[in-house]
Motif scaffolding. Structure first.
Motif, PDB file in Angstrom:
ATOM      1  N   UNK A 250       0.825  -1.207   0.000  1.00  0.00           N
ATOM      2  CA  UNK A 250       0.000   0.000   0.000  1.00  0.00           C
ATOM      3  C   UNK A 250       0.857   1.254   0.000  1.00  0.00           C
ATOM      4  N   UNK A 251       1.981   1.214   0.718  1.00  0.00           N
ATOM      5  CA  UNK A 251       2.889   2.364   0.720  1.00  0.00           C
ATOM      6  C   UNK A 251       3.597   2.494  -0.620  1.00  0.00           C
ATOM      7  N   UNK A 252       3.994   1.376  -1.193  1.00  0.00           N
ATOM      8  CA  UNK A 252       4.653   1.415  -2.498  1.00  0.00           C
ATOM      9  C   UNK A 252       3.748   2.012  -3.556  1.00  0.00           C
ATOM     10  N   UNK A 253       2.443   1.787  -3.426  1.00  0.00           N
ATOM     11  CA  UNK A 253       1.502   2.328  -4.415  1.00  0.00           C
ATOM     12  C   UNK A 253       1.509   3.848  -4.423  1.00  0.00           C
ATOM     13  N   UNK A 254       1.868   4.474  -3.308  1.00  0.00           N
ATOM     14  CA  UNK A 254       1.954   5.928  -3.258  1.00  0.00           C
ATOM     15  C   UNK A 254       3.020   6.464  -4.211  1.00  0.00           C
ATOM     16  N   UNK A 255       3.991   5.615  -4.539  1.00  0.00           N
ATOM     17  CA  UNK A 255       5.120   6.039  -5.376  1.00  0.00           C
ATOM     18  C   UNK A 255       5.059   5.422  -6.768  1.00  0.00           C
ATOM     19  N   UNK A 256       3.901   4.942  -7.156  1.00  0.00           N
ATOM     20  CA  UNK A 256       3.783   4.218  -8.423  1.00  0.00           C
ATOM     21  C   UNK A 256       4.162   5.062  -9.627  1.00  0.00           C
ATOM     22  N   UNK A 257       3.935   6.384  -9.553  1.00  0.00           N
ATOM     23  CA  UNK A 257       4.217   7.258 -10.694  1.00  0.00           C
ATOM     24  C   UNK A 257       5.629   7.829 -10.663  1.00  0.00           C
ATOM     25  N   UNK A 258       6.415   7.494  -9.646  1.00  0.00           N
ATOM     26  CA  UNK A 258       7.769   8.032  -9.535  1.00  0.00           C
ATOM     27  C   UNK A 258       8.733   7.222 -10.396  1.00  0.00           C
ATOM     28  N   UNK A 259       9.756   7.933 -10.890  1.00  0.00           N
ATOM     29  CA  UNK A 259      10.789   7.279 -11.688  1.00  0.00           C
ATOM     30  C   UNK A 259      12.183   7.383 -11.077  1.00  0.00           C
ATOM     31  N   UNK A 260      12.327   8.270 -10.078  1.00  0.00           N
ATOM     32  CA  UNK A 260      13.660   8.469  -9.512  1.00  0.00           C
ATOM     33  C   UNK A 260      13.528   9.007  -8.092  1.00  0.00           C
ATOM     34  N   UNK A 261      14.671   9.419  -7.537  1.00  0.00           N
ATOM     35  CA  UNK A 261      14.719   9.869  -6.150  1.00  0.00           C
ATOM     36  C   UNK A 261      14.360  11.341  -5.980  1.00  0.00           C
TER      37      UNK A 261
END
Length: 397
Positions: A250-261
């Motif tokens: 569920x936490x990883x889904x918050x970053x689904x649209x991210x590509x980098x740091x």
């Protein structure tokens, strides 16, 4: 009055003093003051201090209500479950973006008559009884009746006031980022997930972001300080998909649209020990005086209470400044000392290598934290209200 540092404690002290009629100069090292970090959790104590500054309603409106703290391990076992309502019906914390809290304090400084001087990194303190402050450009500020040093846990001036002070870096730090939670899946609680004590991740709802975007959360990932550079040099997608997702999808889904740091920041913490916080008419405040690990999440709250109680004490105590500051410190250490001690004791249970500390946590801490009486003590710690003695009226939660 002179205040060094445009952090939470420094700005709160400047504002509290100015509102009580003192002339205040706030000196900031950066050319453009800026907040450091991501989200933080304001406890009832910090909210009481903000109320004394007239800012609590604005902060509540901008932040997100937090009613409990939940922690579980990767086997699904409940490690921590603390509800503010077990302390007082209706009690809660407020998750807030650091930049939003920063702006709320900073925006009040000039209207209250605080003189803010930027690009003024103080490099020398002269005449501690009537402090004169020198910056890197050779400018001189003062003399002041009192110099309040609020330049954080990594203070460059602490040793000038307390030469025997120590502030070693904690072995564990964290990376933080903000994300959008449009469906409010993380509303209402600070949630954490642990793998033994070697991995800890958390999500805190913070309400409005600095760009005024709603339904924001702050996500953190704990790791050893020695590994921070290598971690942020690594592949973002690999970490998200192969480490965060199996731990907490569920936490990883918050970053689904991210590509980098991009948007991640690092946090390093110090274990500050100074003995007395003052030397004549110079005094340390906030993390510069009593920084600790973030395990209990009290840093900003303790700094806010420091500031409001110092200003109130200076108003009602007519003795010499150094005497007043010493009395204020004696009172504050009945509060800050508790959190320094408990934070140091609890940190290895959640941030350590090996199996010993998580075993101790699972065998003793978690079961005991559910016992009547001890559970209430845990909630009292969470709220920031555990103090040896009473709170003065200005900060009573």
């Amino acid at each position: 009055m002179g205040v060094v540092g445009c952090g939470v404690g420094g700005m709160a002290a400047a504002l509290a003093l100015a509102r009580r009629g003192h002339a205040v100069t706030l000196l900031e090292a950066f050319a453009a003051p800026r907040p450091l970090g991501s989200g933080l959790l304001l406890q009832p104590t910090g909210l009481a201090a903000l109320k004394a500054l007239g800012l609590d309603e604005a902060i509540r409106a901008a932040g997100a209500r937090v009613d409990r703290l939940e922690g579980r391990d990767t086997r699904g076992r409940r490690v921590m479950d603390l509800d503010y309502g077990d302390w007082r019906p209706g009690a809660h914390g407020v998750g807030i973006h650091r930049a939003v809290l920063f702006d709320a304090l900073h925006d009040e400084l000039s209207p209250e008559g605080v003189e803010v001087v930027t690009d003024a990194r103080i490099v020398r303190i002269e005449s501690l009884a009537k402090p004169v402050l020198h910056d890197q450009h050779g400018r001189v500020f003062g003399p002041f009746d009192l110099a309040i040093i609020g330049d954080g846990a990594a203070s460059t001036l602490r040793a000038a006031i307390r030469p025997a002070s120590r502030a070693p870096i904690y072995p564990w730090g964290a990376v933080w980022t903000n994300a959008s939670d449009p469906e409010n899946r993380f509303a209402g609680a600070l949630r954490q997930v642990y793998h033994r004590a070697e991995v800890m991740s958390g999500v805190l709802p913070v309400g409005r972001g600095p760009d005024r975007a709603e339904n924001q959360v702050s996500l953190f990932w704990s790791l050893p300080v020695a590994d921070l550079d290598a971690f942020l040099d690594g592949d973002f997608a690999t970490w998200r998909d192969q480490r965060l997702t199996p731990l907490w999808p569920e936490a990883a889904a918050l970053l689904a649209e991210r590509n980098d740091w991009a948007g991640f920041s690092r946090a390093v913490y110090r274990d500050v020990s100074v003995g007395r916080w003052n030397r004549q008419a110079c005094v340390l405040i906030g993390d510069a005086a009593h920084g600790t690990s973030p395990q209990l999440g009290q840093g900003a709250n303790l700094a806010l209470v420091d500031a409001v109680e110092l200003a109130a004490r200076l108003d009602r105590d007519l003795r010499p400044t150094a005497v007043v500051v010493r009395a204020w410190q004696d009172q504050r250490r009945r509060h800050t000392g508790v959190y320094q001690l408990v934070s140091k004791a609890l940190t290895p249970l959640f941030q350590a290598h090996g199996a010993f500390w998580p075993l101790m946590r699972d065998l003793f801490f978690t079961p005991m934290s559910r016992w009547p009486g001890l559970k209430q003590l845990g909630v009292l710690l969470l709220t920031g209200a555990l103090r040896l003695g009473r709170f003065p009226p200005e900060t009573r939660p």
